[in-house]
Design a protein around this motif. Sequence first.
Motif, PDB file in Angstrom:
ATOM      1  N   ASP A  63      -8.159  -6.870  -5.618  1.00  0.00           N
ATOM      2  CA  ASP A  63      -8.549  -5.689  -4.850  1.00  0.00           C
ATOM      3  C   ASP A  63      -7.409  -4.723  -4.581  1.00  0.00           C
ATOM      4  OD1 ASP A  63      -7.070  -7.012  -2.880  1.00  0.00           O
ATOM      5  OD2 ASP A  63      -8.837  -7.639  -1.744  1.00  0.00           O
ATOM      6  N   GLY A  64      -6.172  -5.111  -4.866  1.00  0.00           N
ATOM      7  CA  GLY A  64      -5.038  -4.216  -4.655  1.00  0.00           C
ATOM      8  C   GLY A  64      -4.674  -3.978  -3.210  1.00  0.00           C
ATOM      9  N   ALA A  65      -5.252  -4.747  -2.295  1.00  0.00           N
ATOM     10  CA  ALA A  65      -5.059  -4.479  -0.871  1.00  0.00           C
ATOM     11  C   ALA A  65      -3.731  -4.982  -0.330  1.00  0.00           C
ATOM     12  CB  ALA A  65      -6.201  -5.100  -0.063  1.00  0.00           C
ATOM     13  N   GLY A  66      -2.898  -5.576  -1.181  1.00  0.00           N
ATOM     14  CA  GLY A  66      -1.617  -6.083  -0.710  1.00  0.00           C
ATOM     15  C   GLY A  66      -0.451  -5.148  -0.930  1.00  0.00           C
ATOM     16  N   SER A  67      -0.709  -3.923  -1.402  1.00  0.00           N
ATOM     17  CA  SER A  67       0.416  -3.054  -1.748  1.00  0.00           C
ATOM     18  C   SER A  67       1.145  -2.506  -0.524  1.00  0.00           C
ATOM     19  CB  SER A  67      -0.052  -1.893  -2.640  1.00  0.00           C
ATOM     20  OG  SER A  67      -0.945  -1.041  -1.940  1.00  0.00           O
ATOM     21  N   HIS A  68       0.454  -2.397   0.604  1.00  0.00           N
ATOM     22  CA  HIS A  68       1.073  -1.850   1.822  1.00  0.00           C
ATOM     23  C   HIS A  68       0.667  -2.717   3.014  1.00  0.00           C
ATOM     24  CE1 HIS A  68       1.275   1.513  -0.986  1.00  0.00           C
ATOM     25  NE2 HIS A  68       2.260   1.981  -0.258  1.00  0.00           N
ATOM     26  N   SER A  71       0.974  -1.319   6.811  1.00  0.00           N
ATOM     27  CA  SER A  71       0.444  -0.010   7.186  1.00  0.00           C
ATOM     28  C   SER A  71      -0.656  -0.146   8.243  1.00  0.00           C
ATOM     29  CB  SER A  71      -0.135   0.697   5.957  1.00  0.00           C
ATOM     30  OG  SER A  71      -0.771   1.903   6.333  1.00  0.00           O
ATOM     31  N   ARG A  72      -0.523   0.623   9.327  1.00  0.00           N
ATOM     32  CA  ARG A  72      -1.580   0.675  10.331  1.00  0.00           C
ATOM     33  C   ARG A  72      -2.626   1.720   9.962  1.00  0.00           C
ATOM     34  NH1 ARG A  72       1.318   0.004  16.301  1.00  0.00           N
ATOM     35  NH2 ARG A  72       2.265  -2.039  15.889  1.00  0.00           N
ATOM     36  N   ASP A  73      -2.197   2.778   9.289  1.00  0.00           N
ATOM     37  CA  ASP A  73      -3.151   3.812   8.872  1.00  0.00           C
ATOM     38  C   ASP A  73      -4.090   3.305   7.780  1.00  0.00           C
ATOM     39  OD1 ASP A  73      -1.993   5.598  10.634  1.00  0.00           O
ATOM     40  OD2 ASP A  73      -0.685   6.507   9.119  1.00  0.00           O
ATOM     41  N   PHE A  74      -3.588   2.382   6.964  1.00  0.00           N
ATOM     42  CA  PHE A  74      -4.391   1.840   5.867  1.00  0.00           C
ATOM     43  C   PHE A  74      -4.400   0.321   5.952  1.00  0.00           C
ATOM     44  CE2 PHE A  74      -3.524   6.077   4.418  1.00  0.00           C
ATOM     45  CZ  PHE A  74      -4.650   6.445   3.704  1.00  0.00           C
ATOM     46  N   PRO A  75      -5.161  -0.227   6.918  1.00  0.00           N
ATOM     47  CA  PRO A  75      -5.311  -1.687   6.978  1.00  0.00           C
ATOM     48  C   PRO A  75      -6.047  -2.177   5.730  1.00  0.00           C
ATOM     49  CG  PRO A  75      -6.868  -0.624   8.442  1.00  0.00           C
ATOM     50  CD  PRO A  75      -5.969   0.456   7.938  1.00  0.00           C
ATOM     51  N   PRO A  76      -6.087  -3.490   5.507  1.00  0.00           N
ATOM     52  CA  PRO A  76      -6.610  -4.008   4.228  1.00  0.00           C
ATOM     53  C   PRO A  76      -7.977  -3.477   3.823  1.00  0.00           C
ATOM     54  CG  PRO A  76      -5.499  -5.748   5.407  1.00  0.00           C
ATOM     55  CD  PRO A  76      -5.503  -4.567   6.331  1.00  0.00           C
ATOM     56  N   ASP A  77      -8.930  -3.388   4.741  1.00  0.00           N
ATOM     57  CA  ASP A  77     -10.268  -2.931   4.353  1.00  0.00           C
ATOM     58  C   ASP A  77     -10.241  -1.488   3.861  1.00  0.00           C
ATOM     59  OD1 ASP A  77     -11.409  -5.342   4.880  1.00  0.00           O
ATOM     60  OD2 ASP A  77     -12.283  -4.769   6.812  1.00  0.00           O
ATOM     61  N   ARG A  78      -9.468  -0.648   4.560  1.00  0.00           N
ATOM     62  CA  ARG A  78      -9.397   0.758   4.148  1.00  0.00           C
ATOM     63  C   ARG A  78      -8.640   0.904   2.832  1.00  0.00           C
ATOM     64  NH1 ARG A  78      -6.568   5.978   7.199  1.00  0.00           N
ATOM     65  NH2 ARG A  78      -7.612   7.555   5.895  1.00  0.00           N
ATOM     66  N   LEU A  79      -7.563   0.148   2.676  1.00  0.00           N
ATOM     67  CA  LEU A  79      -6.790   0.222   1.436  1.00  0.00           C
ATOM     68  C   LEU A  79      -7.602  -0.307   0.259  1.00  0.00           C
ATOM     69  CD1 LEU A  79      -4.199   0.877  -0.005  1.00  0.00           C
ATOM     70  CD2 LEU A  79      -3.247  -1.308   0.766  1.00  0.00           C
ATOM     71  N   ARG A  80      -8.356  -1.372   0.498  1.00  0.00           N
ATOM     72  CA  ARG A  80      -9.209  -1.935  -0.557  1.00  0.00           C
ATOM     73  C   ARG A  80     -10.204  -0.887  -1.050  1.00  0.00           C
ATOM     74  NH1 ARG A  80     -10.752  -5.765   2.359  1.00  0.00           N
ATOM     75  NH2 ARG A  80      -9.157  -7.256   1.687  1.00  0.00           N
ATOM     76  N   PRO A 107      -8.298 -11.698  -4.119  1.00  0.00           N
ATOM     77  CA  PRO A 107      -7.258 -11.244  -3.199  1.00  0.00           C
ATOM     78  C   PRO A 107      -5.961 -10.906  -3.927  1.00  0.00           C
ATOM     79  CG  PRO A 107      -7.638 -13.602  -2.970  1.00  0.00           C
ATOM     80  CD  PRO A 107      -8.730 -13.079  -3.839  1.00  0.00           C
ATOM     81  N   ASP A 108      -5.407  -9.770  -3.599  1.00  0.00           N
ATOM     82  CA  ASP A 108      -4.147  -9.326  -4.183  1.00  0.00           C
ATOM     83  C   ASP A 108      -3.065 -10.370  -3.937  1.00  0.00           C
ATOM     84  OD1 ASP A 108      -2.150  -7.805  -5.292  1.00  0.00           O
ATOM     85  OD2 ASP A 108      -2.407  -6.081  -3.963  1.00  0.00           O
ATOM     86  N   THR A 109      -2.291 -10.672  -4.980  1.00  0.00           N
ATOM     87  CA  THR A 109      -1.217 -11.678  -5.007  1.00  0.00           C
ATOM     88  C   THR A 109      -1.744 -13.113  -4.944  1.00  0.00           C
ATOM     89  OG1 THR A 109      -0.699 -11.860  -2.632  1.00  0.00           O
ATOM     90  CG2 THR A 109       0.363 -10.061  -3.853  1.00  0.00           C
ATOM     91  N   ALA A 110      -3.048 -13.311  -5.041  1.00  0.00           N
ATOM     92  CA  ALA A 110      -3.600 -14.671  -4.978  1.00  0.00           C
ATOM     93  C   ALA A 110      -4.706 -14.885  -6.004  1.00  0.00           C
ATOM     94  CB  ALA A 110      -4.110 -14.975  -3.578  1.00  0.00           C
ATOM     95  N   HIS A 147       4.880 -11.119 -12.374  1.00  0.00           N
ATOM     96  CA  HIS A 147       3.996 -10.968 -11.218  1.00  0.00           C
ATOM     97  C   HIS A 147       2.908 -12.026 -11.326  1.00  0.00           C
ATOM     98  CE1 HIS A 147       1.141  -9.484  -8.300  1.00  0.00           C
ATOM     99  NE2 HIS A 147       1.997  -8.567  -7.902  1.00  0.00           N
ATOM    100  N   CYS A 148       2.632 -12.708 -10.231  1.00  0.00           N
ATOM    101  CA  CYS A 148       1.693 -13.830 -10.280  1.00  0.00           C
ATOM    102  C   CYS A 148       0.293 -13.408 -10.711  1.00  0.00           C
ATOM    103  CB  CYS A 148       1.651 -14.527  -8.920  1.00  0.00           C
ATOM    104  SG  CYS A 148       1.194 -13.472  -7.521  1.00  0.00           S
ATOM    105  N   ASP A 149      -0.162 -12.221 -10.307  1.00  0.00           N
ATOM    106  CA  ASP A 149      -1.495 -11.783 -10.706  1.00  0.00           C
ATOM    107  C   ASP A 149      -1.555 -11.427 -12.190  1.00  0.00           C
ATOM    108  OD1 ASP A 149      -2.506 -12.130  -8.139  1.00  0.00           O
ATOM    109  OD2 ASP A 149      -2.106 -10.063  -7.555  1.00  0.00           O
TER     110      ASP A 149
END
Length: 245
Positions: A63-68, A71-80, A107-110, A147-149
């Motif tokens: 999902d790419g949600a681990g890049s930031h 970030s409070r502006d872009f928590p995982p759900d918003r970043l996803r 899940p990003d990195t997993a 990179h593991c992914d």
Amino acid sequence: MSTAGECQSAWRGLKLGSLDDVIGSGTCLILAPHPDDESLGCGGLIAMCAAAGRMPLVVVLTDGAGSHPNSRDFPPDRLRALRAREVLEATACLGLAPDRLVLLRQPDTAAPHDGPGFAAVVARLVGLIRREPTFTAILAPWRHDPHCDHTAASLIAAAVAECSGIKHLAFPVWGWTLPPETPIPGAPAVGCRLDISLFLGAKRAALKAHRSQYGGLITDDPAGFQLPHTLLSVFDTAFETFIRP
């Protein structure tokens, strides 16, 4: 045993091939570990396939949600959600309709390397391939991308190719940035380069669609990921590289 420098030199010297030389007479499934890998490694090939009426299928593994992560502006759900919109826009720039994009949302990195989760992803992709007899190849990153992914995507693609009987090809992404002295098991891989000069503009537009990865959009996580210039410069060329794993 070889080195990353020897591999990179071998890739630069690969012969030029046609689209048929790369993927065969049909079309292909591209397994991208994250949203943006499809544009980096295969953007020109995707656009070439689309222009030829041989529509590929782009499958994004995580999902790419681990890049930031901070970030409070872009928590995982918003970043996803943002990264899903970005890859939809990017693949549209390359000529794909929305139904030619599949998001597996691991899940990003997993992303799984083995076990039941791995088997489930392989079964899902084999099912997609068997629904369309025009698939002749599956493309995924180079096994030794650091990179593991990317490793997970390579292992998954190998298993899918074995189950479905189609060709498996690799495209290096982060492998281009490895220090030259890094040891790499085996001899430098062989394959071919694809001339994408007619589609470089579309590839550039696709890469720019991944705005969250350029550092100017998400500004409240200084440690967050940003596509480095050294990597982007590798892919801002008229050729893409495809090797036999």
